[in-house]
Design a protein around this motif. Structure first.
Motif, PDB file in Angstrom:
ATOM      1  N   UNK A  33       0.843  -1.198   0.000  1.00 56.52           N
ATOM      2  CA  UNK A  33       0.000   0.000   0.000  1.00 56.52           C
ATOM      3  C   UNK A  33       0.875   1.244   0.000  1.00 56.52           C
ATOM      4  N   UNK A  34       0.541   2.186  -0.870  1.00 58.95           N
ATOM      5  CA  UNK A  34       1.204   3.491  -0.908  1.00 58.95           C
ATOM      6  C   UNK A  34       0.199   4.543  -0.472  1.00 58.95           C
ATOM      7  N   UNK A 102      -6.422   0.543  -2.955  1.00 60.97           N
ATOM      8  CA  UNK A 102      -6.833   1.184  -4.214  1.00 60.97           C
ATOM      9  C   UNK A 102      -6.401   0.415  -5.454  1.00 60.97           C
ATOM     10  N   UNK A 103      -5.494  -0.539  -5.317  1.00 61.63           N
ATOM     11  CA  UNK A 103      -5.039  -1.326  -6.461  1.00 61.63           C
ATOM     12  C   UNK A 103      -5.736  -2.679  -6.555  1.00 61.63           C
ATOM     13  N   UNK A 104      -6.610  -2.969  -5.606  1.00 58.44           N
ATOM     14  CA  UNK A 104      -7.344  -4.237  -5.603  1.00 58.44           C
ATOM     15  C   UNK A 104      -8.774  -3.971  -6.089  1.00 58.44           C
ATOM     16  N   UNK A 129      -3.835  -3.027 -15.280  1.00 54.43           N
ATOM     17  CA  UNK A 129      -4.809  -2.020 -14.829  1.00 54.43           C
ATOM     18  C   UNK A 129      -6.189  -2.646 -14.641  1.00 54.43           C
ATOM     19  N   UNK A 130      -6.977  -2.012 -13.805  1.00 49.93           N
ATOM     20  CA  UNK A 130      -8.340  -2.497 -13.587  1.00 49.93           C
ATOM     21  C   UNK A 130      -9.309  -1.319 -13.530  1.00 49.93           C
ATOM     22  N   UNK A 131     -10.551  -1.617 -13.264  1.00 50.47           N
ATOM     23  CA  UNK A 131     -11.611  -0.604 -13.357  1.00 50.47           C
ATOM     24  C   UNK A 131     -11.519   0.469 -12.278  1.00 50.47           C
ATOM     25  N   UNK A 132     -10.628   0.301 -11.294  1.00 56.63           N
ATOM     26  CA  UNK A 132     -10.468   1.326 -10.265  1.00 56.63           C
ATOM     27  C   UNK A 132      -9.368   2.319 -10.600  1.00 56.63           C
ATOM     28  N   UNK A 133      -8.661   2.095 -11.687  1.00 52.64           N
ATOM     29  CA  UNK A 133      -7.548   2.956 -12.042  1.00 52.64           C
ATOM     30  C   UNK A 133      -7.983   3.987 -13.088  1.00 52.64           C
ATOM     31  N   UNK A 141      -0.681  -1.320 -23.034  1.00 53.39           N
ATOM     32  CA  UNK A 141      -0.482  -1.278 -21.581  1.00 53.39           C
ATOM     33  C   UNK A 141       0.296  -2.490 -21.069  1.00 53.39           C
ATOM     34  N   UNK A 142       0.910  -2.323 -19.914  1.00 51.19           N
ATOM     35  CA  UNK A 142       1.586  -3.419 -19.229  1.00 51.19           C
ATOM     36  C   UNK A 142       0.639  -4.017 -18.203  1.00 51.19           C
ATOM     37  N   UNK A 143       0.405  -5.309 -18.306  1.00 52.99           N
ATOM     38  CA  UNK A 143      -0.460  -6.026 -17.371  1.00 52.99           C
ATOM     39  C   UNK A 143       0.412  -6.569 -16.238  1.00 52.99           C
ATOM     40  N   UNK A 144       0.053  -6.253 -14.991  1.00 56.68           N
ATOM     41  CA  UNK A 144       0.827  -6.735 -13.855  1.00 56.68           C
ATOM     42  C   UNK A 144      -0.093  -7.376 -12.822  1.00 56.68           C
ATOM     43  N   UNK A 145       0.457  -8.290 -12.047  1.00 51.28           N
ATOM     44  CA  UNK A 145      -0.265  -8.916 -10.939  1.00 51.28           C
ATOM     45  C   UNK A 145       0.732  -9.705 -10.111  1.00 51.28           C
TER      46      UNK A 145
END
Length: 214
Positions: A33-34, A102-104, A129-133, A141-145
């Motif tokens: 978390x940031x 915020x990233x979940x 990225x997801x719908x909260x971003x 885009x770069x997909x990360x998880x």
């Protein structure tokens, strides 16, 4: 006079397999978390500690702007929780309201808006990225998880696949860091403007598959 020692040896021999079995039904999740403002301390809080704030066992480590902690959670989620198969959580800064992740993209759509994570083998966390971003301003885009195997297992990197709007990319193991547990893959083709559906799937070497969709 060796008889008193034999029961102690037998207890130890039976205890080790039992402890190992318990750990194999768990997953070590690296929460991150940031906070938007500087903090002197930060804690993970959730169903796994009965929402107790300032729990010293859940004090997060400061790494500059990023705070992190690894927490072992039982697979299958909270047996008595409101979200089947998941553990609800938030972060505690000492102020109200407690922020969620915020990233979940998984959160309970009620007044509390608790984040939650499905604990499976493997466990997928912070698929971006997801719908909260905010809107992604790039065609590639770069997909990360983060992909966490259950305790005692490892990710079968050959099974990692990504689906974008029905188009599947297989054999993406080279884009998974086994040390940090981070998967990061930049799309090789340009996306058109608009909404897109992304599905990330993976197996561990003993379980799976599991997938997450944004």
């Amino acid at each position: 006079m060796s008889f008193p020692r034999r029961p102690r040896i037998l207890v130890v021999l039976f205890l080790f397999p039992f402890v190992e079995a318990l750990s194999q039904d768990s997953v070590d999740v690296g929460f991150r978390y940031t906070p938007p403002t500087q903090q002197s301390s930060l804690y993970l809080v959730g169903e796994f500690n009965n929402w107790t704030p300032s729990d010293p066992k859940l004090a997060m480590l400061n790494q500059g702007s990023l705070w992190s902690i690894t927490k072992r959670l039982a697979l299958g989620g909270n047996p008595s929780g409101a979200v089947a198969g998941a553990w609800q959580f938030k972060f505690y800064t000492g102020a109200i309201p407690w922020p969620n992740d915020p990233l979940d993209h998984h959160f309970v759509n009620d007044g509390n808006a608790n984040s939650f994570i499905y604990t499976r083998d493997p466990t997928i966390y912070q698929l971006l990225p997801n719908q909260h971003q905010p809107i992604v301003a790039t065609e590639t885009p770069t997909i990360t998880a983060y992909i966490f195997p259950k305790v005692g297992a490892s990710i079968d990197t050959a099974t990692i696949s990504l689906q974008i709007d029905g188009l599947t990319f297989n054999a993406l193991g080279a884009y998974y860091n086994t040390s940090t547990k981070l998967f990061s893959y930049t799309l090789p083709m340009a996306l058109v403007n608009g909404s897109h559906v992304v599905i990330l799937s993976a197996h561990s070497n003993v379980g799976g598959p599991n997938a997450d969709t944004v």
